[in-house]
Design a protein around this motif. Structure first.
Motif, PDB file in Angstrom:
ATOM      1  N   ASP A 114       1.004  -1.060  -0.403  1.00  0.00           N
ATOM      2  CA  ASP A 114       0.079   0.177  -0.019  1.00  0.00           C
ATOM      3  C   ASP A 114       0.898   1.237  -0.203  1.00  0.00           C
ATOM      4  N   VAL A 115       2.027   1.138   0.997  1.00  0.00           N
ATOM      5  CA  VAL A 115       2.914   2.108   1.050  1.00  0.00           C
ATOM      6  C   VAL A 115       3.848   2.564  -0.222  1.00  0.00           C
ATOM      7  N   ALA A 116       3.989   2.018  -0.675  1.00  0.00           N
ATOM      8  CA  ALA A 116       5.057   1.744  -2.755  1.00  0.00           C
ATOM      9  C   ALA A 116       3.835   2.423  -3.146  1.00  0.00           C
ATOM     10  N   ASP A 117       2.892   2.171  -3.963  1.00  0.00           N
ATOM     11  CA  ASP A 117       1.526   2.104  -4.427  1.00  0.00           C
ATOM     12  C   ASP A 117       0.972   3.468  -4.502  1.00  0.00           C
ATOM     13  N   ILE A 118       0.890   3.869  -2.496  1.00  0.00           N
ATOM     14  CA  ILE A 118       0.974   5.128  -2.507  1.00  0.00           C
ATOM     15  C   ILE A 118       1.737   6.546  -3.174  1.00  0.00           C
ATOM     16  N   TYR A 119       3.031   5.703  -2.957  1.00  0.00           N
ATOM     17  CA  TYR A 119       4.174   6.784  -3.215  1.00  0.00           C
ATOM     18  C   TYR A 119       4.358   7.177  -4.953  1.00  0.00           C
ATOM     19  N   THR A 120       4.300   6.027  -4.786  1.00  0.00           N
ATOM     20  CA  THR A 120       5.042   5.489  -6.611  1.00  0.00           C
ATOM     21  C   THR A 120       3.838   7.080  -7.050  1.00  0.00           C
ATOM     22  N   VAL A 121       2.926   5.903  -6.846  1.00  0.00           N
ATOM     23  CA  VAL A 121       1.858   7.491  -7.548  1.00  0.00           C
ATOM     24  C   VAL A 121       1.996   9.359  -6.854  1.00  0.00           C
ATOM     25  N   LYS A 137      -4.069  15.372  -1.184  1.00  0.00           N
ATOM     26  CA  LYS A 137      -3.690  15.483   0.413  1.00  0.00           C
ATOM     27  C   LYS A 137      -4.224  15.220   1.100  1.00  0.00           C
ATOM     28  N   ASP A 138      -5.936  15.435   1.272  1.00  0.00           N
ATOM     29  CA  ASP A 138      -6.630  15.358   2.029  1.00  0.00           C
ATOM     30  C   ASP A 138      -6.646  13.591   2.399  1.00  0.00           C
ATOM     31  N   TYR A 139      -6.840  12.664   2.038  1.00  0.00           N
ATOM     32  CA  TYR A 139      -6.870  11.262   1.766  1.00  0.00           C
ATOM     33  C   TYR A 139      -5.446  11.205   2.670  1.00  0.00           C
ATOM     34  N   LEU A 140      -4.675  11.384   2.243  1.00  0.00           N
ATOM     35  CA  LEU A 140      -3.191  11.626   3.568  1.00  0.00           C
ATOM     36  C   LEU A 140      -3.499  11.848   4.570  1.00  0.00           C
ATOM     37  N   ASP A 141      -4.486  12.803   4.659  1.00  0.00           N
ATOM     38  CA  ASP A 141      -4.119  13.901   5.995  1.00  0.00           C
ATOM     39  C   ASP A 141      -5.323  12.877   7.272  1.00  0.00           C
ATOM     40  N   LYS A 142      -6.200  12.089   6.774  1.00  0.00           N
ATOM     41  CA  LYS A 142      -7.169  11.522   7.312  1.00  0.00           C
ATOM     42  C   LYS A 142      -7.134  10.005   7.409  1.00  0.00           C
ATOM     43  N   THR A 143      -5.826   9.766   6.811  1.00  0.00           N
ATOM     44  CA  THR A 143      -5.648   8.047   6.858  1.00  0.00           C
ATOM     45  C   THR A 143      -4.437   8.248   7.649  1.00  0.00           C
ATOM     46  N   ARG A 144      -3.668   9.244   7.501  1.00  0.00           N
ATOM     47  CA  ARG A 144      -2.179   9.574   8.668  1.00  0.00           C
ATOM     48  C   ARG A 144      -2.515  10.377   9.533  1.00  0.00           C
ATOM     49  N   LYS A 145      -3.589  10.738  10.309  1.00  0.00           N
ATOM     50  CA  LYS A 145      -4.269  11.800  11.175  1.00  0.00           C
ATOM     51  C   LYS A 145      -2.990  11.985  12.534  1.00  0.00           C
ATOM     52  N   SER A 146      -3.245  11.043  12.595  1.00  0.00           N
ATOM     53  CA  SER A 146      -2.300  10.460  13.771  1.00  0.00           C
ATOM     54  C   SER A 146      -0.916  10.298  13.673  1.00  0.00           C
ATOM     55  N   VAL A 147      -0.716  10.211  13.000  1.00  0.00           N
ATOM     56  CA  VAL A 147       1.289  10.428  12.216  1.00  0.00           C
ATOM     57  C   VAL A 147       1.824  11.448  12.474  1.00  0.00           C
ATOM     58  N   ARG A 169      16.860  19.087 -11.743  1.00  0.00           N
ATOM     59  CA  ARG A 169      17.399  19.221 -10.491  1.00  0.00           C
ATOM     60  C   ARG A 169      16.339  19.095  -9.388  1.00  0.00           C
ATOM     61  N   SER A 170      14.618  19.800 -10.250  1.00  0.00           N
ATOM     62  CA  SER A 170      13.673  19.964  -9.371  1.00  0.00           C
ATOM     63  C   SER A 170      12.984  18.424  -9.846  1.00  0.00           C
ATOM     64  N   VAL A 171      13.433  17.772 -10.176  1.00  0.00           N
ATOM     65  CA  VAL A 171      12.981  16.471 -10.401  1.00  0.00           C
ATOM     66  C   VAL A 171      13.310  15.177  -9.738  1.00  0.00           C
ATOM     67  N   GLN A 172      14.928  15.300  -9.653  1.00  0.00           N
ATOM     68  CA  GLN A 172      15.498  14.357  -9.313  1.00  0.00           C
ATOM     69  C   GLN A 172      15.747  15.158  -7.473  1.00  0.00           C
ATOM     70  N   ALA A 173      14.897  16.151  -7.100  1.00  0.00           N
ATOM     71  CA  ALA A 173      14.607  16.648  -5.563  1.00  0.00           C
ATOM     72  C   ALA A 173      13.013  15.708  -5.129  1.00  0.00           C
ATOM     73  N   ILE A 174      12.691  15.826  -5.753  1.00  0.00           N
ATOM     74  CA  ILE A 174      11.321  15.405  -5.429  1.00  0.00           C
ATOM     75  C   ILE A 174      11.292  14.476  -5.717  1.00  0.00           C
ATOM     76  N   HIS A 175      11.924  13.361  -6.553  1.00  0.00           N
ATOM     77  CA  HIS A 175      11.723  12.526  -6.768  1.00  0.00           C
ATOM     78  C   HIS A 175      13.137  12.446  -5.216  1.00  0.00           C
ATOM     79  N   ASP A 176      14.280  12.481  -4.438  1.00  0.00           N
ATOM     80  CA  ASP A 176      15.083  12.238  -3.223  1.00  0.00           C
ATOM     81  C   ASP A 176      14.432  12.290  -1.928  1.00  0.00           C
ATOM     82  N   HIS A 177      12.972  13.453  -2.131  1.00  0.00           N
ATOM     83  CA  HIS A 177      12.404  13.256  -0.863  1.00  0.00           C
ATOM     84  C   HIS A 177      10.991  12.915  -0.546  1.00  0.00           C
ATOM     85  N   LEU A 178      10.759  12.522  -2.195  1.00  0.00           N
ATOM     86  CA  LEU A 178       9.773  11.400  -1.422  1.00  0.00           C
ATOM     87  C   LEU A 178      10.010   9.792  -1.345  1.00  0.00           C
ATOM     88  N   ALA A 179      11.153   9.649  -1.920  1.00  0.00           N
ATOM     89  CA  ALA A 179      11.805   8.298  -1.270  1.00  0.00           C
ATOM     90  C   ALA A 179      12.003   8.433   0.344  1.00  0.00           C
TER      91      ALA A 179
END
Length: 220
Positions: free
Chosen positions: A81-88, A159-169, A197-207
């Motif tokens: 699930d987590v892998a799918d979330i971050y791939t999308v 983002k709203d979905y993540l906020d709901k499902t990760r509200k306590s984390v 650089r921006s594409v690489q930076a967002i990749h690194d951040h999300l990894a």
């Protein structure tokens, strides 16, 4: 659990959903554990009606499974699930930073810098909650700079979905310096309007974000 004067059933349902969601995401309910209406009712001193509504909401969020004639079971998140979330998310965020580099205004760069500077300040104070709020606003400016209402809508819905499902984390303070450095590189790349650089930076951040999520959820 106290009922509030305004719309008590809806409020109760939301409060119960918040508590159960929090327990699932913290691992207090293991994946596959049955969550009994009778136990929740006795513990929280509420009727079964708002509990059933809370279960329905959490089922829609993907955190509970309802099995006919057996009951509700904690679902939580698997490593897949987590892998799918971050791939999308990465696919969408790479489009956002690419368009932001092409379309961002000087005023938006200034706003982005102001958000990063505030993140830097609250990181130094080890204020996790405020830092994460600023983190969200930082990404919101990037979505705005991308100049696409449709993309912004998709990303904000996500983002709203993540906020709901990760509200306590919440990230522990151990991660704050790491998160700041990732956003520093992203800010500098976008402010230079450097797409690669921006594409690489967002990749690194999300990894990094995925790795931290897996650690928080104790996923193997």
């Amino acid at each position: 659990m106290d009922k509030r004067a305004k719309d008590p059933e809806t409020t109760l349902k939301d409060e119960i959903a918040d508590i159960i969601r929090d327990r699932i995401l913290k691992g207090e309910y293991y994946i596959g554990e049955k969550i009994k209406e009778t136990s929740i009712s006795a513990e929280m001193n509420v009727s079964r009606t708002p509990i059933r509504e809370a279960f329905k909401q959490l089922g829609e969020e993907g955190l509970l499974d309802y099995v006919p004639n057996r009951g509700c079971f904690a679902k939580g998140f698997t490593k897949r699930d987590v892998a799918d979330i971050y791939t999308v998310r990465e696919a969408l965020e790479q489009i956002a930073v690419t368009w932001a580099c092409e379309r961002i205004t000087d005023q938006q760069i200034t706003k982005l810098k102001e958000q990063f500077d505030l993140m830097d300040q609250y990181t130094a104070k080890k204020d996790t909650k405020k830092t994460l709020e600023l983190n969200s606003a930082f990404h919101g400016i990037i979505y705005e700079a991308a100049g696409s209402r449709f993309l912004a809508q998709v990303l904000n819905s996500y983002k709203d979905y993540l906020d709901k499902t990760r509200k306590s984390v919440l990230y522990t303070t151990d991660y704050l310096d790491e998160i700041r450095e990732e956003h520093k590189e992203l800010f500098e790349a976008i402010s230079d309007r450097d797409i690669d650089r921006s594409v690489q930076a967002i990749h690194d951040h999300l990894a990094g974000s995925r790795r931290r999520a897996e650690a928080m959820w104790n996923l193997k």
